[in-house]
Design an enzyme around this catalytic site. Structure first.
Site, PDB file in Angstrom:
ATOM      1  N   PRO A 147       0.813  -1.218   0.000  1.00 13.83           N
ATOM      2  CA  PRO A 147       0.000   0.000   0.000  1.00 13.83           C
ATOM      3  C   PRO A 147       0.842   1.262   0.000  1.00 13.83           C
ATOM      4  O   PRO A 147       2.074   1.208   0.040  1.00 13.83           O
ATOM      5  CB  PRO A 147      -0.776  -0.134   1.305  1.00 13.83           C
ATOM      6  CG  PRO A 147       0.228  -0.774   2.229  1.00 13.83           C
ATOM      7  CD  PRO A 147       1.016  -1.740   1.362  1.00 13.83           C
ATOM      8  N   PRO A 173       4.732  -2.178  -5.535  1.00 11.00           N
ATOM      9  CA  PRO A 173       4.345  -1.126  -4.598  1.00 11.00           C
ATOM     10  C   PRO A 173       3.220  -0.295  -5.198  1.00 11.00           C
ATOM     11  O   PRO A 173       2.945  -0.372  -6.402  1.00 11.00           O
ATOM     12  CB  PRO A 173       5.625  -0.302  -4.455  1.00 11.00           C
ATOM     13  CG  PRO A 173       6.332  -0.488  -5.766  1.00 11.00           C
ATOM     14  CD  PRO A 173       6.018  -1.899  -6.192  1.00 11.00           C
ATOM     15  N   SER A 174       2.575   0.511  -4.373  1.00 10.94           N
ATOM     16  CA  SER A 174       1.562   1.426  -4.892  1.00 10.94           C
ATOM     17  C   SER A 174       2.185   2.364  -5.914  1.00 10.94           C
ATOM     18  O   SER A 174       3.312   2.842  -5.733  1.00 10.94           O
ATOM     19  CB  SER A 174       0.957   2.240  -3.747  1.00 10.94           C
ATOM     20  OG  SER A 174       0.193   3.315  -4.251  1.00 10.94           O
ATOM     21  N   GLU A 175       1.443   2.646  -6.962  1.00 10.61           N
ATOM     22  CA  GLU A 175       1.932   3.597  -7.960  1.00 10.61           C
ATOM     23  C   GLU A 175       2.035   5.012  -7.398  1.00 10.61           C
ATOM     24  O   GLU A 175       2.721   5.867  -7.971  1.00 10.61           O
ATOM     25  CB  GLU A 175       1.020   3.597  -9.191  1.00 10.61           C
ATOM     26  CG  GLU A 175      -0.362   4.165  -8.984  1.00 10.61           C
ATOM     27  CD  GLU A 175      -1.364   3.131  -8.490  1.00 10.61           C
ATOM     28  OE1 GLU A 175      -2.571   3.390  -8.629  1.00 10.61           O
ATOM     29  OE2 GLU A 175      -0.942   2.071  -7.963  1.00 10.61           O
ATOM     30  N   SER A 225      -7.216  -1.767   0.477  1.00 15.95           N
ATOM     31  CA  SER A 225      -8.614  -1.509   0.817  1.00 15.95           C
ATOM     32  C   SER A 225      -9.451  -2.775   0.669  1.00 15.95           C
ATOM     33  O   SER A 225      -9.052  -3.737  -0.003  1.00 15.95           O
ATOM     34  CB  SER A 225      -9.185  -0.427  -0.095  1.00 15.95           C
ATOM     35  OG  SER A 225      -9.266  -0.896  -1.435  1.00 15.95           O
ATOM     36  N   ALA A 227     -12.149  -2.934  -1.044  1.00 17.29           N
ATOM     37  CA  ALA A 227     -12.522  -3.012  -2.461  1.00 17.29           C
ATOM     38  C   ALA A 227     -11.436  -3.696  -3.285  1.00 17.29           C
ATOM     39  O   ALA A 227     -11.733  -4.538  -4.146  1.00 17.29           O
ATOM     40  CB  ALA A 227     -12.797  -1.612  -3.002  1.00 17.29           C
ATOM     41  N   THR A 228     -10.182  -3.359  -3.010  1.00 13.99           N
ATOM     42  CA  THR A 228      -9.084  -4.003  -3.733  1.00 13.99           C
ATOM     43  C   THR A 228      -8.999  -5.482  -3.377  1.00 13.99           C
ATOM     44  O   THR A 228      -8.757  -6.331  -4.240  1.00 13.99           O
ATOM     45  CB  THR A 228      -7.755  -3.305  -3.423  1.00 13.99           C
ATOM     46  OG1 THR A 228      -7.856  -1.923  -3.777  1.00 13.99           O
ATOM     47  CG2 THR A 228      -6.608  -3.928  -4.205  1.00 13.99           C
ATOM     48  N   GLU A 246      -4.847  -8.135   4.184  1.00 17.06           N
ATOM     49  CA  GLU A 246      -4.942  -7.184   5.299  1.00 17.06           C
ATOM     50  C   GLU A 246      -5.618  -5.954   4.727  1.00 17.06           C
ATOM     51  O   GLU A 246      -5.033  -5.214   3.954  1.00 17.06           O
ATOM     52  CB  GLU A 246      -3.548  -6.872   5.855  1.00 17.06           C
ATOM     53  CG  GLU A 246      -3.594  -6.313   7.273  1.00 17.06           C
ATOM     54  CD  GLU A 246      -3.690  -4.804   7.333  1.00 17.06           C
ATOM     55  OE1 GLU A 246      -4.791  -4.286   7.031  1.00 17.06           O
ATOM     56  OE2 GLU A 246      -2.698  -4.155   7.663  1.00 17.06           O
ATOM     57  N   CYS A 280      -4.270   1.627   9.379  1.00 16.69           N
ATOM     58  CA  CYS A 280      -5.440   0.772   9.540  1.00 16.69           C
ATOM     59  C   CYS A 280      -5.731   0.438  10.994  1.00 16.69           C
ATOM     60  O   CYS A 280      -6.814  -0.049  11.311  1.00 16.69           O
ATOM     61  CB  CYS A 280      -5.277  -0.499   8.721  1.00 16.69           C
ATOM     62  SG  CYS A 280      -3.697  -1.323   8.959  1.00 16.69           S
TER      63      CYS A 280
END
Length: 474
Positions: A147, A173-175, A225, A227-228, A246, A280
């Site tokens: 994330p 990794p996150s963009e 998330s 949703a992901t 997670e 989180c």
């Protein structure tokens, strides 16, 4: 500035579309990085699959030595990693350097040792003339999705146990926050055999989907998330991959009349707003018993108002910006919707800050009701709600009345009450008279829609293994 991918032991530029990477403290573009192409995603996974044939058979000692080398390199380059994390995420530099980097180093060192302690639980004769053994073997190729809130730390949480267990990894990794993972790739290139660790860059649709859906990937690990998580579970279902999720939380902080209010105030001030609340496990959903509710609102309001928001490079800064313009808009919308309710009292904050960057004021909202969205939904920003409760049974029901199940805390001097609540709270972790404390030796993970699987600890290591029964006739 790191910008290359690591595929099969080689640093290469992406062949896909370029994506901007921003500094959230200023809103300015740091650089543009080319995404991995579909062919590069395939090459990374196939390199990991080839490497697994040998890496999966190495001794725990050999794997441990390389993990320790990586830990040493991170420690030796702590300033570089901290500066990149601060610039890309907006974290106060002193927090990245003094809090996060040492914890990241410790995770790699812990799993280096844990790799040498992994074993099966049974060996013996359960059928006459036959000996049974239990093996814990690596899964194979693991696709890890990290994330944007703790980019390097979450990469460590995923890489360390997976590699320690003998798996090969392709991590994305996150963009939004790729820089520390790409920097890690530069060092890892000279530590691990080609293909053992591969690092890609790109968005979920263009890189994440082909990665997690690849036929050679046997396990997908996500921190992200709900949703992901839902998307990845559905996307990978046809190939029956193992998934490790997670998916966030909405931590209840239960404060009884007998609690030490000064300790509560200090705990929430620190752990409700650390990393600008983008955590989180943040102490964001306070339930205060009616006897101390008003006093806690007053004390906590003053404490939250004293938090200093500012430049990540300022040693006195406690809160940096949110991660992106889009996330700033999400947090702003959530707070505006709460403010529109007649019963919500904005004790302090409640608005985005003027000027450059994605800053939101530290916010305390009192008078929240159990059914309010601000209580039920994860905001993931510097926003804490307060709700008054009558008794133990009521607050237990309210605390559990949520889709989340990651972390919680109970504040009381009554040891019996602490044990009763801890046993019945539906959360992966419950702290008593503290919040947010994590150590490498203990597991971290959720229940319900917060996901499943554990990070850290021996349980986390076991999650990256398969249990096999070997029976020998003699």
């Amino acid at each position: 500035m790191p910008h290359q991918l690591l595929i099969n032991g080689e640093l290469v530029s992406g062949e896909g579309e370029k994506q901007p990477v921003y500094n959230p403290a200023t809103g300015e573009v740091i650089l543009e990085i080319a995404e991995a192409s579909p062919a590069q995603v395939d090459a990374a996974v196939r390199a990991a699959d080839r490497a697994f044939a040998e890496w999966g058979q190495t001794t725990p000692k050999a794997r441990a030595e390389l993990l320790l080398t990586l830990a040493d390199v991170i420690e030796e380059n702590a300033q570089t990693f901290a500066e990149l994390e601060s610039q890309n995420c907006g974290k106060p530099l002193h927090c990245a350097l003094n809090d996060e980097i040492p914890a990241i180093v410790d995770v790699f060192r812990f799993f280096a040792g844990a790799a040498r302690c992994l074993n099966g639980l049974a060996a013996g004769e359960y059928l006459e003339g036959h000996t049974s053994m239990i093996r814990r073997d690596p899964v194979g190729v693991v696709a890890s999705i990290a994330p944007w809130n703790y980019p390097l730390m979450m990469a460590a949480w995923k890489l360390a146990p997976a590699l320690a267990a003998g798996n090969c990894v392709v991590i994305k990794p996150s963009e939004i926050t790729p820089l520390t993972a790409l920097k890690l790739a530069e060092f890892a290139k000279d530590i691990f055999p080609p293909g053992v660790l591969n690092v890609l860059f790109g968005r979920g649709k263009t890189v994440g989907d082909p990665l997690t859906g690849h036929e050679k990937v046997r396990m997908v690990s996500l921190t992200g998330s709900i949703a992901t998580g839902e998307h990845i579970i559905q996307h990978t279902a046809p190939s029956i991959k193992r998934t490790h999720m997670e998916l966030g939380g909405k931590a209840p902080v239960i404060v009884f009349d007998d609690a030490d209010l000064d300790a509560v105030v200090e705990g929430v001030r620190t752990f409700g707003f650390y990393n600008a609340g983008q955590d989180c496990t943040a102490a964001c959903r306070i339930y205060a018993q009616k006897g101390i509710y008003d006093a806690l609102v007053e004390k906590l309001g003053a404490a939250v108002a004293s938090l200093k928001t500012g430049s990540p490079n300022d040693e006195s800064t406690e809160l940096g910006p949110l991660s992106s313009q889009a996330h700033l808009e999400r947090v702003t919308k959530a707070v505006e919707e709460a403010k529109a309710l007649g019963h919500i009292n904005v004790v302090t904050g409640g608005q985005k800050l003027d000027g450059a960057g994605y800053y939101f004021a530290p916010t305390l909202l009192a008078g929240a009701k159990q059914e309010d969205a601000i209580v039920q939904r994860e905001v993931f920003g510097p926003v804490v709600s307060m709700t008054v409760f009558d008794d133990e049974e009521q607050v237990l029901a309210w605390a559990n009345d949520t889709q989340y199940g990651l972390a919680s805390s109970v504040w009381t001097k009554d040891v019996g009450r602490a044990h009763r609540l801890s046993a019945r709270l539906q959360y992966g972790c419950t702290w008593v008279n503290t919040h947010f404390m994590l150590v490498s030796e203990m597991p971290h993970g959720g229940q319900k829609r917060s996901g499943y699987g554990k990070d850290m600890s021996l349980y986390g290591l076991e999650d990256y293994t398969v249990i096999r029964h070997i029976m020998v006739k003699h």
